[in-house]
Scaffold this motif. Sequence first.
Motif: not given
Length: 394
Positions: A262-270
């Motif tokens: 989940q981490l790449p999308h979470i970082i992309a979201h922020e």
Amino acid sequence: MAVSSDPQKQSLSKPGSPLRWARGRLLVIACSALVLAVSAILSRFPSQVEQYYCDGMGAALSRSLGLLTAITDQSLAEWMVAGVLMWLAAMGALGWRRLRQRRQTWRRTLLSGLLHLGALSAAAAALFYFLWGLNYSRPPLIERMGWQQWDRVPPSDEAWHELERVGTRLVELSNQAYRRAHGGVEWRPNWSHLGRQEIDAQLEEAYSRLAAKLDLPRRWSLPHGPAKPLRASLLTSYLGISGIYFPWTGEANFNHMVPQYQLPHIIAHEKAHQRGIAGEDEANFFGFLACLESRHPYVRYSGLVFAQRQLINEIYRRNPHLARRLVSQRLPAVRRDIEEAGRFWRQFEGPASKVGEAVNDSYLRLHGVREGIASYSLSTRLILVYLRQNGGRL
């Protein structure tokens, strides 16, 4: 000739006296109220806010802050929050001490505390809107991108066909990205050679390509401050928070305890928030597109699984049979990753997570997001509109 004066007037006019102190706090509140009033007026003119703030001063401020706070790998947002809490605790302890020593009355102590808190809250709110918060007033994304003609509700049969087709494609692409990320192996523990710095670099590059592809403002392609892990990730897990953008420092922060995929999308979201995207549905959508633009299959995998879960959850509310059929097409390893993510978040469910949801919901509604936290799932609509205007191609 000697001139005498009233000693009481002297004590009230000297530096640090209660009267001057109160005037200082009231001045802060008045100036902040003026900034907030101007922000409220500007919010009635979305097109002008978009042109002069979102694509101008606001973008420059948020990017400059992100680059300035990038001098350290630590989240300055956490230190700032901790500092404010310590300051409030110190002021409370000081007030209590003065009461115990009978140097102040209850009335004066309460007034002092309210003025302190009011000045701090007003200044923080004014800075929020000046640095980033006006992004909530910009026109909706579909209007900004000129996608209105593709924002339609198809007839029932056509709509189900579209959802099934898109869902099937997202599942297929997720399976392909998993195999590529794991060397063709279909059952391997969820891992990635990518550290957070590599994920960050991949996404900055992806946002640059996305800006060119969608003809976004040039600032999208410029580097922004790196995403930073939160030391208080255990606390944010209990609050149900996977990431947070902190406008006062321009930092994109993430919960480093989340399941790795989940981490790449979470970082992309922020990072979408860093670029002036305020709505959670829009940040989810741009985070998904940025992951797709990455050259690394693991980053693409993160975005694709996010999108298929959003779509399948939407389908499940109306057609559980179709949703289960799409789920059955996932690789066993992909199903395992999603199930592990579910177990991770369930262990933190409780009173704290309900409080976190309530606070986030209130915050979003306060800024004009009528759906509150339900707006996170509205990115499904944006994905479908994007696919329609792109000829159905991902």
